[in-house]
Enzyme design. Structure first.
Site, PDB file in Angstrom:
ATOM      1  N   ILE A 132      10.735   6.362  -0.592  1.00  0.00           N
ATOM      2  CA  ILE A 132      11.498   6.555   0.648  1.00  0.00           C
ATOM      3  C   ILE A 132      12.988   6.817   0.361  1.00  0.00           C
ATOM      4  CG2 ILE A 132      12.141   4.152   1.177  1.00  0.00           C
ATOM      5  CD1 ILE A 132      10.896   4.658   4.003  1.00  0.00           C
ATOM      6  N   HIS A 149       3.720  -1.234  -9.258  1.00  0.00           N
ATOM      7  CA  HIS A 149       3.918   0.202  -9.014  1.00  0.00           C
ATOM      8  C   HIS A 149       4.675   0.818 -10.172  1.00  0.00           C
ATOM      9  CE1 HIS A 149       7.262  -2.049  -7.205  1.00  0.00           C
ATOM     10  NE2 HIS A 149       8.051  -1.032  -7.532  1.00  0.00           N
TER      11      HIS A 149
HETATM   12  P1  AMP Z   1      11.113  -1.671  -7.122  1.00  0.00           P
HETATM   13  O1  AMP Z   1      12.540  -2.069  -7.143  1.00  0.00           O
HETATM   14  O2  AMP Z   1      10.641  -1.148  -8.451  1.00  0.00           O
HETATM   15  O3  AMP Z   1      10.225  -2.769  -6.571  1.00  0.00           O
HETATM   16  O4  AMP Z   1      11.020  -0.418  -6.181  1.00  0.00           O
HETATM   17  C1  AMP Z   1      10.569  -0.433  -4.866  1.00  0.00           C
HETATM   18  C2  AMP Z   1      10.690   0.982  -4.368  1.00  0.00           C
HETATM   19  O5  AMP Z   1       9.956   1.095  -3.187  1.00  0.00           O
HETATM   20  C3  AMP Z   1      12.128   1.432  -4.057  1.00  0.00           C
HETATM   21  O6  AMP Z   1      12.450   2.579  -4.845  1.00  0.00           O
HETATM   22  C4  AMP Z   1      12.078   1.759  -2.557  1.00  0.00           C
HETATM   23  O7  AMP Z   1      12.848   2.901  -2.220  1.00  0.00           O
HETATM   24  C5  AMP Z   1      10.589   2.015  -2.354  1.00  0.00           C
HETATM   25  N1  AMP Z   1      10.093   1.783  -1.008  1.00  0.00           N
HETATM   26  C6  AMP Z   1      10.274   0.684  -0.235  1.00  0.00           C
HETATM   27  N2  AMP Z   1       9.635   0.814   0.929  1.00  0.00           N
HETATM   28  C7  AMP Z   1       9.015   2.025   0.892  1.00  0.00           C
HETATM   29  C8  AMP Z   1       8.187   2.738   1.808  1.00  0.00           C
HETATM   30  N3  AMP Z   1       7.848   2.231   2.995  1.00  0.00           N
HETATM   31  N4  AMP Z   1       7.731   3.967   1.445  1.00  0.00           N
HETATM   32  C9  AMP Z   1       8.073   4.478   0.256  1.00  0.00           C
HETATM   33  N5  AMP Z   1       8.841   3.849  -0.656  1.00  0.00           N
HETATM   34  C10 AMP Z   1       9.314   2.639  -0.341  1.00  0.00           C
END
Ligand code: AMP
Length: 119
Positions: A35, A105
């Protein structure tokens, strides 16, 4: 290792409770665009199983799940045209790793030189 939280945002995406910009899906994984993209290609690849982190996945996922995960990654980078040009895959883990969402992820970043590993 943290207990899996069924209400984390990626769990809600998997349950269809909130939408995502889907890139790829099969029996083992879902991939969608981040996002807040940090590169022209910024995809998040997640297993459908309930794993908190990369080490939880490595310790507890089945061989089929692990194979399915990396086979999907290979398919996605091929389809996105970044297999040849290169990409970075990152799995932030836990507090020191800066993990925000507690569902394993892998970030797949590409489409331009991604730069130094840690800034
Ligand atoms: P992390 O810090 O590795 O846990 O990364 C989490 C990632 O999830 C971040 O890059 C956010 O931008 C992404 N994120 C959070 N909510 C969403 C969402 N609803 N759709 C897509 N990406 C998301």
């Amino acid at each position: 290792m943290a207990i899996y939280d069924d209400n984390n945002i990626f769990a809600k995406i998997l349950k269809g409770e909130i939408p995502c910009d889907k890139v790829y899906e099969d029996d083992f994984v879902l991939a969608f665009n981040d996002i807040t993209p940090k590169a022209p290609v910024h995809i998040l690849l997640i297993p459908k199983g309930k794993y908190v982190s990369i080490d939880d996945f490595g310790a507890n996922a089945s061989a089929a799940e692990v194979k399915g995960f990396y086979a999907a990654l290979a398919k996605i980078v091929q389809e996105k045209g970044i297999a040849e040009t290169g990409f970075r895959s990152i799995a932030n883990t836990g507090d020191d790793g800066g993990q925000e969402v507690p569902h394993f992820h892998v970030h797949i970043l590409g489409g331009k030189p991604i730069g130094q590993m840690i800034s």
